[in-house]
Design a protein around this motif. Structure first.
Motif, mmCIF file in Angstrom:
data_model
loop_
_atom_site.group_PDB
_atom_site.id
_atom_site.type_symbol
_atom_site.label_atom_id
_atom_site.label_comp_id
_atom_site.label_asym_id
_atom_site.label_seq_id
_atom_site.Cartn_x
_atom_site.Cartn_y
_atom_site.Cartn_z
ATOM 1 N N GLY A 37 30.971 -59.014 -74.182
ATOM 2 C CA GLY A 37 30.811 -58.816 -72.745
ATOM 3 C C GLY A 37 31.146 -60.021 -71.900
ATOM 4 O O GLY A 37 31.709 -59.876 -70.799
ATOM 5 N N CYS A 38 30.807 -61.220 -72.352
ATOM 6 C CA CYS A 38 31.086 -62.392 -71.517
ATOM 7 C C CYS A 38 32.586 -62.610 -71.373
ATOM 8 O O CYS A 38 33.068 -62.994 -70.294
ATOM 9 N N VAL A 39 33.348 -62.338 -72.432
ATOM 10 C CA VAL A 39 34.800 -62.477 -72.368
ATOM 11 C C VAL A 39 35.392 -61.364 -71.513
ATOM 12 O O VAL A 39 36.212 -61.608 -70.610
ATOM 13 N N ARG A 40 34.962 -60.139 -71.782
ATOM 14 C CA ARG A 40 35.461 -58.990 -71.008
ATOM 15 C C ARG A 40 35.205 -59.161 -69.521
ATOM 16 O O ARG A 40 36.101 -59.011 -68.685
ATOM 17 N N ASN A 41 33.965 -59.469 -69.155
ATOM 18 C CA ASN A 41 33.626 -59.571 -67.741
ATOM 19 C C ASN A 41 34.322 -60.734 -67.061
ATOM 20 O O ASN A 41 34.712 -60.650 -65.894
ATOM 21 N N ALA A 42 34.481 -61.849 -67.795
ATOM 22 C CA ALA A 42 35.207 -62.978 -67.219
ATOM 23 C C ALA A 42 36.654 -62.592 -66.917
ATOM 24 O O ALA A 42 37.219 -62.983 -65.892
ATOM 25 N N LEU A 43 37.264 -61.814 -67.786
ATOM 26 C CA LEU A 43 38.652 -61.394 -67.587
ATOM 27 C C LEU A 43 38.823 -60.521 -66.357
ATOM 28 O O LEU A 43 39.822 -60.617 -65.639
ATOM 29 N N ILE A 44 37.845 -59.655 -66.106
ATOM 30 C CA ILE A 44 38.005 -58.684 -65.018
ATOM 31 C C ILE A 44 37.249 -59.077 -63.754
ATOM 32 O O ILE A 44 37.156 -58.296 -62.810
ATOM 33 N N ARG A 123 33.679 -53.265 -84.353
ATOM 34 C CA ARG A 123 33.155 -53.152 -82.991
ATOM 35 C C ARG A 123 33.527 -51.807 -82.390
ATOM 36 O O ARG A 123 34.386 -51.084 -82.919
ATOM 37 N N ASP A 124 32.871 -51.457 -81.278
ATOM 38 C CA ASP A 124 33.040 -50.104 -80.753
ATOM 39 C C ASP A 124 34.347 -49.906 -79.991
ATOM 40 O O ASP A 124 35.168 -49.074 -80.366
ATOM 41 N N PHE A 125 34.577 -50.693 -78.935
ATOM 42 C CA PHE A 125 35.742 -50.474 -78.076
ATOM 43 C C PHE A 125 36.644 -51.707 -78.077
ATOM 44 O O PHE A 125 36.174 -52.835 -78.234
ATOM 45 N N ARG A 126 37.916 -51.470 -77.859
ATOM 46 C CA ARG A 126 38.867 -52.576 -77.920
ATOM 47 C C ARG A 126 38.570 -53.651 -76.882
ATOM 48 O O ARG A 126 38.749 -54.836 -77.153
ATOM 49 N N LEU A 127 38.080 -53.262 -75.698
ATOM 50 C CA LEU A 127 37.797 -54.281 -74.681
ATOM 51 C C LEU A 127 36.537 -55.082 -74.995
ATOM 52 O O LEU A 127 36.280 -56.103 -74.340
ATOM 53 N N ASN A 128 35.765 -54.636 -75.998
ATOM 54 C CA ASN A 128 34.612 -55.415 -76.463
ATOM 55 C C ASN A 128 34.950 -56.269 -77.678
ATOM 56 O O ASN A 128 34.151 -57.121 -78.073
ATOM 57 N N ALA A 129 36.102 -56.041 -78.278
ATOM 58 C CA ALA A 129 36.518 -56.797 -79.462
ATOM 59 C C ALA A 129 37.406 -57.968 -79.036
ATOM 60 O O ALA A 129 38.497 -58.182 -79.563
ATOM 61 N N LEU A 130 36.930 -58.716 -78.056
ATOM 62 C CA LEU A 130 37.652 -59.863 -77.526
ATOM 63 C C LEU A 130 36.862 -61.132 -77.797
ATOM 64 O O LEU A 130 35.627 -61.136 -77.703
ATOM 65 N N TYR A 131 37.567 -62.208 -78.108
ATOM 66 C CA TYR A 131 36.952 -63.493 -78.424
ATOM 67 C C TYR A 131 37.626 -64.568 -77.574
ATOM 68 O O TYR A 131 38.784 -64.418 -77.159
#
Length: 406
Positions: A37-44, A123-131
């Protein structure tokens, strides 16, 4: 797609730097990355609430590394690979890379790994499988996570049915993530998988279901997600009492909170509401709020006067009346002025205490007993009807005591 996080205060905060330095001191550069989530939210460009870290270190190595750096280490989930580091009062959940050994639709048995792709695959969704590394460089093992996050696509990692069978809560998570981060219509393959496997949610605990449902309903605009849930038979599976009507969309537009939105999915019948919320083990406060709103609804009309509103507030309470107003307003969107007047009245309401008691009646020569209760009730009803006057209580009570009965 190459991406890098920028302008993220949490990324460069001393507490974050301290935790990452502690891990890299033990495992070398690149042994730890921010994840999810921290990576996903930072991106968007969305707020980051929790900072999660994935690492190739074992839980025991993580614990030693955190302690060696003089930071607090809490073994919050050692069996599943999780240690929480606390730096400058900020928690960081650190989890060893994992792969699933077995799953039963509710929980998984995991084995630790040092393979980032294996960790991403579970992991569940591709946008959550971010590092992302300590410098903000993003790693996207599925090759589509960054693109999904930027486009607002919620797509399962790998085959949707496989991901769902591992944990049936992912059905609700799919709709929740679409409500929060999705744009347009939900992914067709994911939706078909949710529809075909909806019955598997009966394996889930009531607490997990209700928690996920409320997170979904708390999204800024959950209408598309809830409509898709209903169409896929998922809403009926978890809440058979629910009926998706225009009331739901109206209360979302009017700014009602998650409980008010849930209220619009349920019939305004106390018994039905209590049965549903008890079955799903909602917190007592939420269950009572929904039930009291159903009880208050017959007493609330958008056209009622301020005096009538104060009577309803006294009898049912400010929260219940306000919720009943939301329901009436959802049914009559053109009555916004009336609804806002009543909501403002409820917001400022302080229930006045009954200005007389048993001692006042005793001083008038009435022996304690059932007659005292009758007189107090009669006084209260007259006091309510007169709009809670602040004076003249002694005279009113004396008139009641001396009034002939018959």
């Amino acid at each position: 797609m190459t991406a890098r996080l920028s302008d993220q205060p949490w990324l460069t905060a001393p507490s974050t730097r301290a935790v990452m330095a502690a891990l890299e001191a033990a495992g070398g550069i690149g042994c730890a990355r921010f994840v999810g989530g921290c990576v996903r939210n930072a991106l968007i460009g969305q707020p980051v609430a929790d900072i999660d870290i994935a690492t190739t270190l074992t839980p025991q190595e993580t614990d030693r590394a955190i302690r060696a750096a003089g930071l607090k280490s809490v073994p919050t989930g050692i069996a599943h690979g999780t240690v929480t580091a606390v730096a400058e009062r900020t928690p960081f959940e650190i989890t060893t890379l994992r792969r699933d050994v077995s799953t039963d639709g509710r929980s998984a048995t995991v084995a630790f790994t040092d393979d980032w792709a294996e960790d991403a695959a579970r992991r569940d969704f591709r946008l959550n499988a971010l590092y992302a590394d300590a410098e903000g460089l993003v790693f996207d093992p599925t090759g589509e996570g960054v693109a999904d996050a930027l486009a607002g696509r919620i797509v399962f990692v790998g085959e949707p049915r496989t991901r769902i069978r591992e944990d049936f809560l992912r059905i609700l998570r799919f709709f929740r993530f679409h409500a929060w981060y999705g744009r347009g219509e939900p992914d067709a393959a994911a939706l078909a998988a949710c529809r075909s496997l909806a019955a598997g949610m009966t394996r889930l605990s009531a607490e997990r279901v209700s928690s996920e449902l409320m997170k979904l309903l708390s999204a800024p605009d959950p209408r598309t997600a809830v409509r898709a849930m209903a169409g896929a038979g998922v809403l009926e599976q978890i809440l058979p009492e629910a009926e998706l009507t225009p009331l739901f969309g109206a209360v979302v537009e009017q700014g009602g909170d998650a409980i008010a939105r849930l209220m619009m999915l349920l019939p305004p019948e106390e018994a039905v509401v209590r049965d549903a919320t008890t079955r799903l083990r909602f917190p007592n406060a939420a269950r009572d709020r929904l039930a009291f709103a159903a009880l208050a609804l017959p007493a609330v009309r958008l056209s009622m006067s301020d005096r009538q509103a104060r009577e309803a507030l006294y009898r049912h309470g400010a929260r219940a009346v306000a919720d009943a107003v939301w329901r009436r307003w959802a049914a009559a969107p053109d009555k916004g002025d009336h609804a806002r007047r009543l909501l403002a009245l409820a917001d400022g309401w302080r229930r006045p205490p009954l200005p007389v008691g048993g001692r006042d009646i005793a001083r008038l020569g009435v022996e304690p007993g059932p007659e005292t209760g009758r007189l107090l009730k009669a006084f209260e009803e007259a006091w309510i009807a007169d709009d809670f006057p602040a004076a003249g209580h002694a005279e009113r009570l004396a008139a009641l005591v001396n009034a002939p009965r018959g």
